[in-house]
Design a protein around this motif. Sequence first.
Motif, PDB file in Angstrom:
ATOM      1  N   THR A  43      -3.559   0.823 -11.166  1.00 40.01           N
ATOM      2  CA  THR A  43      -2.381   0.433 -11.957  1.00 40.01           C
ATOM      3  C   THR A  43      -1.108   1.176 -11.562  1.00 40.01           C
ATOM      4  O   THR A  43      -0.130   1.167 -12.310  1.00 40.01           O
ATOM      5  CB  THR A  43      -2.643   0.703 -13.460  1.00 40.01           C
ATOM      6  OG1 THR A  43      -2.951   2.104 -13.632  1.00 40.01           O
ATOM      7  CG2 THR A  43      -3.796  -0.131 -13.999  1.00 40.01           C
ATOM      8  N   ASP A  44      -1.089   1.811 -10.413  1.00 42.45           N
ATOM      9  CA  ASP A  44       0.053   2.647 -10.020  1.00 42.45           C
ATOM     10  C   ASP A  44       1.346   1.823  -9.984  1.00 42.45           C
ATOM     11  O   ASP A  44       1.448   0.842  -9.238  1.00 42.45           O
ATOM     12  CB  ASP A  44      -0.214   3.273  -8.653  1.00 42.45           C
ATOM     13  CG  ASP A  44       0.723   4.437  -8.353  1.00 42.45           C
ATOM     14  OD1 ASP A  44       1.819   4.488  -8.935  1.00 42.45           O
ATOM     15  OD2 ASP A  44       0.353   5.301  -7.534  1.00 42.45           O
ATOM     16  N   VAL A  45       2.338   2.218 -10.773  1.00 40.49           N
ATOM     17  CA  VAL A  45       3.603   1.480 -10.832  1.00 40.49           C
ATOM     18  C   VAL A  45       4.467   1.731  -9.595  1.00 40.49           C
ATOM     19  O   VAL A  45       5.415   0.984  -9.338  1.00 40.49           O
ATOM     20  CB  VAL A  45       4.407   1.850 -12.097  1.00 40.49           C
ATOM     21  CG1 VAL A  45       3.650   1.455 -13.353  1.00 40.49           C
ATOM     22  CG2 VAL A  45       4.737   3.348 -12.123  1.00 40.49           C
ATOM     23  N   ALA A  46       4.137   2.759  -8.824  1.00 42.66           N
ATOM     24  CA  ALA A  46       4.965   3.114  -7.665  1.00 42.66           C
ATOM     25  C   ALA A  46       4.907   2.060  -6.560  1.00 42.66           C
ATOM     26  O   ALA A  46       5.760   2.039  -5.681  1.00 42.66           O
ATOM     27  CB  ALA A  46       4.538   4.473  -7.108  1.00 42.66           C
ATOM     28  N   CYS A  47       3.909   1.183  -6.598  1.00 43.37           N
ATOM     29  CA  CYS A  47       3.782   0.164  -5.547  1.00 43.37           C
ATOM     30  C   CYS A  47       4.515  -1.125  -5.899  1.00 43.37           C
ATOM     31  O   CYS A  47       4.553  -2.065  -5.088  1.00 43.37           O
ATOM     32  CB  CYS A  47       2.311  -0.142  -5.265  1.00 43.37           C
ATOM     33  SG  CYS A  47       1.472  -0.999  -6.623  1.00 43.37           S
ATOM     34  N   ASP A  48       5.080  -1.201  -7.076  1.00 35.20           N
ATOM     35  CA  ASP A  48       5.731  -2.440  -7.525  1.00 35.20           C
ATOM     36  C   ASP A  48       7.120  -2.613  -6.926  1.00 35.20           C
ATOM     37  O   ASP A  48       7.837  -1.646  -6.674  1.00 35.20           O
ATOM     38  CB  ASP A  48       5.832  -2.458  -9.052  1.00 35.20           C
ATOM     39  CG  ASP A  48       4.467  -2.488  -9.730  1.00 35.20           C
ATOM     40  OD1 ASP A  48       3.512  -2.977  -9.093  1.00 35.20           O
ATOM     41  OD2 ASP A  48       4.368  -2.022 -10.881  1.00 35.20           O
ATOM     42  N   ASN A  49       7.473  -3.883  -6.709  1.00 38.92           N
ATOM     43  CA  ASN A  49       8.820  -4.267  -6.258  1.00 38.92           C
ATOM     44  C   ASN A  49       9.205  -3.680  -4.908  1.00 38.92           C
ATOM     45  O   ASN A  49      10.376  -3.383  -4.647  1.00 38.92           O
ATOM     46  CB  ASN A  49       9.865  -3.864  -7.320  1.00 38.92           C
ATOM     47  CG  ASN A  49       9.564  -4.472  -8.674  1.00 38.92           C
ATOM     48  OD1 ASN A  49       9.304  -5.667  -8.783  1.00 38.92           O
ATOM     49  ND2 ASN A  49       9.576  -3.634  -9.710  1.00 38.92           N
ATOM     50  N   CYS A  80       1.574  -4.383  -7.193  1.00 33.96           N
ATOM     51  CA  CYS A  80       1.690  -4.206  -5.732  1.00 33.96           C
ATOM     52  C   CYS A  80       1.983  -5.527  -5.021  1.00 33.96           C
ATOM     53  O   CYS A  80       1.637  -5.706  -3.856  1.00 33.96           O
ATOM     54  CB  CYS A  80       0.430  -3.578  -5.144  1.00 33.96           C
ATOM     55  SG  CYS A  80      -0.104  -2.047  -5.899  1.00 33.96           S
ATOM     56  N   SER A  81       2.598  -6.487  -5.747  1.00 34.59           N
ATOM     57  CA  SER A  81       2.952  -7.821  -5.224  1.00 34.59           C
ATOM     58  C   SER A  81       1.737  -8.682  -4.877  1.00 34.59           C
ATOM     59  O   SER A  81       1.851  -9.645  -4.117  1.00 34.59           O
ATOM     60  CB  SER A  81       3.877  -7.704  -3.997  1.00 34.59           C
ATOM     61  OG  SER A  81       5.101  -7.088  -4.345  1.00 34.59           O
ATOM     62  N   ILE A  82       0.581  -8.381  -5.455  1.00 39.95           N
ATOM     63  CA  ILE A  82      -0.649  -9.098  -5.113  1.00 39.95           C
ATOM     64  C   ILE A  82      -0.606 -10.578  -5.474  1.00 39.95           C
ATOM     65  O   ILE A  82      -1.315 -11.390  -4.885  1.00 39.95           O
ATOM     66  CB  ILE A  82      -1.869  -8.421  -5.777  1.00 39.95           C
ATOM     67  CG1 ILE A  82      -3.169  -8.956  -5.179  1.00 39.95           C
ATOM     68  CG2 ILE A  82      -1.833  -8.578  -7.293  1.00 39.95           C
ATOM     69  CD1 ILE A  82      -4.403  -8.189  -5.589  1.00 39.95           C
ATOM     70  N   VAL A 128       0.843  -1.195   0.000  1.00 42.57           N
ATOM     71  CA  VAL A 128       0.000   0.000   0.000  1.00 42.57           C
ATOM     72  C   VAL A 128       0.880   1.247   0.000  1.00 42.57           C
ATOM     73  O   VAL A 128       1.789   1.377   0.823  1.00 42.57           O
ATOM     74  CB  VAL A 128      -0.940   0.014   1.227  1.00 42.57           C
ATOM     75  CG1 VAL A 128      -1.561   1.377   1.417  1.00 42.57           C
ATOM     76  CG2 VAL A 128      -2.022  -1.042   1.065  1.00 42.57           C
ATOM     77  N   ILE A 129       0.608   2.149  -0.948  1.00 44.28           N
ATOM     78  CA  ILE A 129       1.292   3.445  -1.010  1.00 44.28           C
ATOM     79  C   ILE A 129       0.231   4.544  -0.962  1.00 44.28           C
ATOM     80  O   ILE A 129      -0.964   4.259  -0.912  1.00 44.28           O
ATOM     81  CB  ILE A 129       2.153   3.569  -2.284  1.00 44.28           C
ATOM     82  CG1 ILE A 129       1.273   3.390  -3.542  1.00 44.28           C
ATOM     83  CG2 ILE A 129       3.288   2.549  -2.270  1.00 44.28           C
ATOM     84  CD1 ILE A 129       1.988   3.676  -4.836  1.00 44.28           C
ATOM     85  N   ASN A 130       0.641   5.805  -0.995  1.00 48.50           N
ATOM     86  CA  ASN A 130      -0.287   6.918  -0.779  1.00 48.50           C
ATOM     87  C   ASN A 130      -1.500   6.921  -1.695  1.00 48.50           C
ATOM     88  O   ASN A 130      -2.620   7.154  -1.256  1.00 48.50           O
ATOM     89  CB  ASN A 130       0.447   8.258  -0.896  1.00 48.50           C
ATOM     90  CG  ASN A 130       0.959   8.749   0.451  1.00 48.50           C
ATOM     91  OD1 ASN A 130       0.378   8.426   1.492  1.00 48.50           O
ATOM     92  ND2 ASN A 130       2.032   9.493   0.440  1.00 48.50           N
TER      93      ASN A 130
END
Length: 327
Positions: A262-268, A314-316, A249-251
């Motif tokens: 689809t926010d890429v900022a939560c990946d990895n 988001c690693s789901i 979870v990010i902002n």
Amino acid sequence: MAKMGYVALALVAIFCIVHVQGLSDDVEAAWEQFQAHHPSSTKSHTDAAKRKGNFVKTHEMIQQHNKNKNAAYQLEHNDFSVMDDEEKKRYTGAKAPSGSRFLIADNLDASMRQLPTSLDYRTNACLAPVKNQGSCGSCWAFTAIAPLEFAQCNKTKTSVVLSEQQLVDCDPNDGGCNGGWYTNAWSYLMGGSAKQSAYSYTAVKGTCKFSTSTIGSTVATYGSVASKSPSSMQAALVRYGPLSVAITVINSFYSYKSGVYTDVACDNLGVNHGVVVVGYGNLSGIDYWIVRNSWGAGWGSSGYILIQRGVNKCSIESYPAAIASVV
């Protein structure tokens, strides 16, 4: 020429002042509206200036994102808009354990050959209404209980609502409001899960009051589904029902409203929140998972979010797990 230059500079300055004033008016109007609709999040706090500052940052993020015509999802204000990062963290709480995991593999290959194009358990009679963990890092407990409620109801054809508070108070494998993990919770619940009516939720860790006379379900077998295998997750959803997963979870996630996230900022990044996958589908060409959160029905889309499927968003797709059977 010099005069023309000064005039041009003056016009630019006036434009900037008007533009900033317009933005300021927009934020003030949004702040007034937010306070009217979320009085418990604003007026009861002594740190009003800090909360307004948090709101302004969130408002700018929402406005900037929603102006993007190509965005697959939309954001909105909610109770999280005035919280700082430390406050928001209290609404998560997934802590992935180290070590090997027991893998569920029986007959999933057969299920994969006949997967429906979409699946949605949200209106299934065996899925209890969305719950709210509050500012207690107990998402792991809610992530463990929803699939158990579904599995028990699916077996007996009678709906049941079970107790997350029992896990918060009694589970020795996890940390109550300080975080935990859903498969650890299932290990503990092989001794029985109390009905919520007998053990209600308080959002704080207390003394264990569990009694076997209050049991509404008992975990018999459970295990992990193949990691980073969307088709295995789909097959497990068909075979077992809702799946427990962990995400990052990010902002932007806190402000989700609708569409496919689809926010890429939560990946990895490391996972920090437990949620439940209750189906899948496709919207405007984007495959998604239907995800049940534990922040109440007022968050997101009636308590749910659509998260992009097939890319481990988001690693789901990293830590899926299922309850295979109940007593």
